[in-house]
Motif scaffolding. Structure first.
Motif, PDB file in Angstrom:
ATOM      1  N   HIS A 135      14.701  56.940 -78.218  1.00  0.00           N
ATOM      2  CA  HIS A 135      15.223  55.656 -77.099  1.00  0.00           C
ATOM      3  C   HIS A 135      16.534  55.371 -77.812  1.00  0.00           C
ATOM      4  N   VAL A 136      17.208  54.772 -77.031  1.00  0.00           N
ATOM      5  CA  VAL A 136      18.355  53.679 -77.409  1.00  0.00           C
ATOM      6  C   VAL A 136      17.039  51.733 -76.447  1.00  0.00           C
ATOM      7  N   PHE A 137      17.287  50.782 -77.686  1.00  0.00           N
ATOM      8  CA  PHE A 137      16.847  49.519 -77.357  1.00  0.00           C
ATOM      9  C   PHE A 137      17.686  48.794 -77.112  1.00  0.00           C
ATOM     10  N   ALA A 138      17.786  47.532 -76.098  1.00  0.00           N
ATOM     11  CA  ALA A 138      18.968  46.556 -75.534  1.00  0.00           C
ATOM     12  C   ALA A 138      17.706  45.355 -75.976  1.00  0.00           C
ATOM     13  N   ARG A 139      18.876  44.760 -75.824  1.00  0.00           N
ATOM     14  CA  ARG A 139      18.175  43.023 -75.798  1.00  0.00           C
ATOM     15  C   ARG A 139      18.651  42.539 -75.193  1.00  0.00           C
ATOM     16  N   THR A 140      19.564  42.703 -73.999  1.00  0.00           N
ATOM     17  CA  THR A 140      20.135  42.328 -72.547  1.00  0.00           C
ATOM     18  C   THR A 140      19.961  43.247 -71.374  1.00  0.00           C
ATOM     19  N   LEU A 141      19.911  42.284 -69.660  1.00  0.00           N
ATOM     20  CA  LEU A 141      19.095  43.716 -69.064  1.00  0.00           C
ATOM     21  C   LEU A 141      20.943  44.455 -68.428  1.00  0.00           C
ATOM     22  N   GLU A 142      21.586  43.831 -68.929  1.00  0.00           N
ATOM     23  CA  GLU A 142      23.291  44.196 -68.734  1.00  0.00           C
ATOM     24  C   GLU A 142      23.086  45.198 -69.841  1.00  0.00           C
ATOM     25  N   GLU A 143      22.991  45.373 -70.807  1.00  0.00           N
ATOM     26  CA  GLU A 143      22.942  46.134 -72.380  1.00  0.00           C
ATOM     27  C   GLU A 143      21.874  47.255 -71.751  1.00  0.00           C
ATOM     28  N   HIS A 144      20.685  46.889 -71.205  1.00  0.00           N
ATOM     29  CA  HIS A 144      19.556  48.057 -71.106  1.00  0.00           C
ATOM     30  C   HIS A 144      20.145  49.023 -69.632  1.00  0.00           C
ATOM     31  N   ASN A 145      20.825  48.480 -68.262  1.00  0.00           N
ATOM     32  CA  ASN A 145      21.309  48.872 -67.395  1.00  0.00           C
ATOM     33  C   ASN A 145      22.430  50.171 -67.919  1.00  0.00           C
ATOM     34  N   ARG A 146      23.224  49.323 -68.069  1.00  0.00           N
ATOM     35  CA  ARG A 146      24.466  50.520 -69.077  1.00  0.00           C
ATOM     36  C   ARG A 146      23.676  51.751 -69.474  1.00  0.00           C
ATOM     37  N   HIS A 147      22.812  51.055 -70.531  1.00  0.00           N
ATOM     38  CA  HIS A 147      22.068  52.367 -71.614  1.00  0.00           C
ATOM     39  C   HIS A 147      21.179  53.147 -70.371  1.00  0.00           C
ATOM     40  N   VAL A 148      20.324  53.132 -69.331  1.00  0.00           N
ATOM     41  CA  VAL A 148      19.906  54.152 -68.302  1.00  0.00           C
ATOM     42  C   VAL A 148      21.200  54.421 -67.811  1.00  0.00           C
ATOM     43  N   ASP A 149      22.368  53.614 -66.949  1.00  0.00           N
ATOM     44  CA  ASP A 149      23.304  54.660 -66.352  1.00  0.00           C
ATOM     45  C   ASP A 149      23.423  56.308 -67.355  1.00  0.00           C
ATOM     46  N   CYS A 150      23.866  56.020 -69.060  1.00  0.00           N
ATOM     47  CA  CYS A 150      24.275  56.892 -69.097  1.00  0.00           C
ATOM     48  C   CYS A 150      22.853  58.046 -69.887  1.00  0.00           C
ATOM     49  N   TYR A 151      22.692  57.556 -70.357  1.00  0.00           N
ATOM     50  CA  TYR A 151      21.489  58.669 -70.787  1.00  0.00           C
ATOM     51  C   TYR A 151      19.994  59.316 -69.698  1.00  0.00           C
ATOM     52  N   GLN A 152      20.079  58.722 -68.622  1.00  0.00           N
ATOM     53  CA  GLN A 152      19.581  58.325 -67.518  1.00  0.00           C
ATOM     54  C   GLN A 152      20.373  59.350 -65.725  1.00  0.00           C
ATOM     55  N   ARG A 153      21.433  58.598 -65.632  1.00  0.00           N
ATOM     56  CA  ARG A 153      22.055  59.311 -64.610  1.00  0.00           C
ATOM     57  C   ARG A 153      23.246  59.351 -64.672  1.00  0.00           C
ATOM     58  N   LYS A 154      23.134  59.813 -66.410  1.00  0.00           N
ATOM     59  CA  LYS A 154      24.548  60.437 -66.773  1.00  0.00           C
ATOM     60  C   LYS A 154      25.822  59.845 -66.945  1.00  0.00           C
ATOM     61  N   ARG A 155      26.051  58.577 -66.512  1.00  0.00           N
ATOM     62  CA  ARG A 155      27.236  58.263 -66.098  1.00  0.00           C
ATOM     63  C   ARG A 155      27.484  57.090 -67.215  1.00  0.00           C
ATOM     64  N   CYS A 156      28.309  57.730 -68.704  1.00  0.00           N
ATOM     65  CA  CYS A 156      28.145  56.379 -69.938  1.00  0.00           C
ATOM     66  C   CYS A 156      29.655  56.501 -69.596  1.00  0.00           C
ATOM     67  N   ARG A 157      29.532  55.451 -69.898  1.00  0.00           N
ATOM     68  CA  ARG A 157      31.004  54.354 -69.666  1.00  0.00           C
ATOM     69  C   ARG A 157      31.026  53.669 -70.990  1.00  0.00           C
TER      70      ARG A 157
END
Length: 344
Positions: free
Chosen positions: A322-344
């Motif tokens: 898993h990738v851990f995040a402190r903020t919701l914004e950071e978490h949403n970026r991780h969701v985009d990258c690792y689940q939606r395959k839209r890394c930025r």
């Protein structure tokens, strides 16, 4: 030469011949008995077992060995060996292992010492109680006394009446012998979990948002289902502990899935996250009402000793971690990258 002397010599020759014949017979029987002692029984390459029923006589045991083709030796050899070993009448009932290469002497020694065949039943970390019951039903040489009992009746039978069964049985390997009951294993696994919680609870980390050992059991079950990586357990526990302390929803999918029961078809949808059940941690605050699985000792330790940090979110990487995040914004970026395959 007188007839007496002729008859005397004839008798002497006959006596010598008889003595020689007796010596040959003794020699032959001695060799045969020695071979019997040291020759392995006719055990198949994969091994097997033999049951000695309660009340069986020595004759019954030998007859069974011969009937199964394990021994073709004269029963007198078996009786002589038992007399030599002083075990006749001292053989214990039970199931005995027949490994390739086992000799008559070794088998009788095992029976005299009561070294019955032991089997192992392993409760796997993360099983649900339903999965545990299904596995017990498939276990060989185990009496299935719980087959017609519902969960509440099972708990009553093992002396834990009134307890919800989920999470109450410690994942470990339990040895059993033929004739033991599935209730025996459940009773031992329940006692092992009680003992483990009693040992771990007093040494828990300070200021945990857990009021009882049972709440620790619930949290540990969530940790168990969220990750199988040993290095992550304490981190995962830390996230959930901080969410509880901050009065945030736990939002753990395994709990939602558990609450769906048979309705879960392998994928969790957005509508599932909004459909309220007692186990939906997206719609209800705090811990679910019961554990959602059987946590192992490592998960219990993690729940009682969560890792320090400031992460409040985590998302699966797709490789088991898993990738851990402190903020919701950071978490949403991780969701985009690792689940939606839209890394930025």
């Amino acid at each position: 030469m007188s007839d007496k002397r002729v008859h005397g010599r004839a008798w002497l020759k006959l006596l010598v011949l008889l003595l020689l014949a007796a010596a040959v017979a003794v020699f032959y029987l001695g060799n045969a008995y020695t071979r019997f002692n040291s020759t392995p029984l006719n055990v198949a390459a994969g091994g097997g077992s033999i049951d000695v029923a309660r009340g069986s006589s020595f004759r019954d045991i030998v007859a069974d060995l011969r009937r199964q083709g394990l021994s073709t030796a004269n029963p007198l050899y078996w009786r002589a060996l038992a007399a030599q070993m002083r075990v006749a009448g001292k053989l214990h009932a039970g199931e005995y292992a027949l490994e390739p290469g086992i000799t008559p002497r070794q088998l009788l020694a095992n029976m005299a010492a009561g070294r019955v065949l032991q089997r192992n039943f392993t409760i796997v970390d993360g099983w649900t109680f339903a999965e545990l019951r299904q596995a017990l039903a498939r276990a060989e040489k185990l009496q299935h006394d719980s087959a017609n009992l519902d969960d509440a009746a099972v708990m009553q039978k093992i002396g834990a009446g009134g307890e919800a069964p989920e999470g109450r049985f410690l994942p470990e390997t339990y040895a059993y012998v033929k004739g033991d009951s599935d209730l025996d294993i459940l009773r031992r696994a329940h006692a092992a979990m009680v003992k483990t919680l009693d040992e771990l609870w007093p040494g828990r980390a300070p200021d945990l948002p857990l009021a009882t050992p049972y709440e620790a059991l619930i949290l540990a079950s969530i940790v168990e289902k969220e990750t199988g990586l040993p290095v992550e357990r304490a981190q995962i526990a830390g996230v959930f502990v901080r969410r509880l302390q901050n009065h945030m929803l736990l939002q753990t999918d395994p709990s939602v899935i558990y609450g769906m029961g048979a309705n879960y078809a392998g994928n969790i949808r957005k509508s599932d996250l909004t459909t309220d059940t007692p186990f939906n941690t997206y719609t209800r605050a705090g811990l679910p009402p019961t554990p959602i699985a059987l946590p192992g000792r490592p998960a219990l330790v993690a729940a009682l000793h969560p890792a320090a940090g400031d992460a409040l979110y985590f998302v699966a990487r797709g490789d088991g971690g898993h990738v851990f995040a402190r903020t919701l914004e950071e978490h949403n970026r991780h969701v985009d990258c690792y689940q939606r395959k839209r890394c930025r």
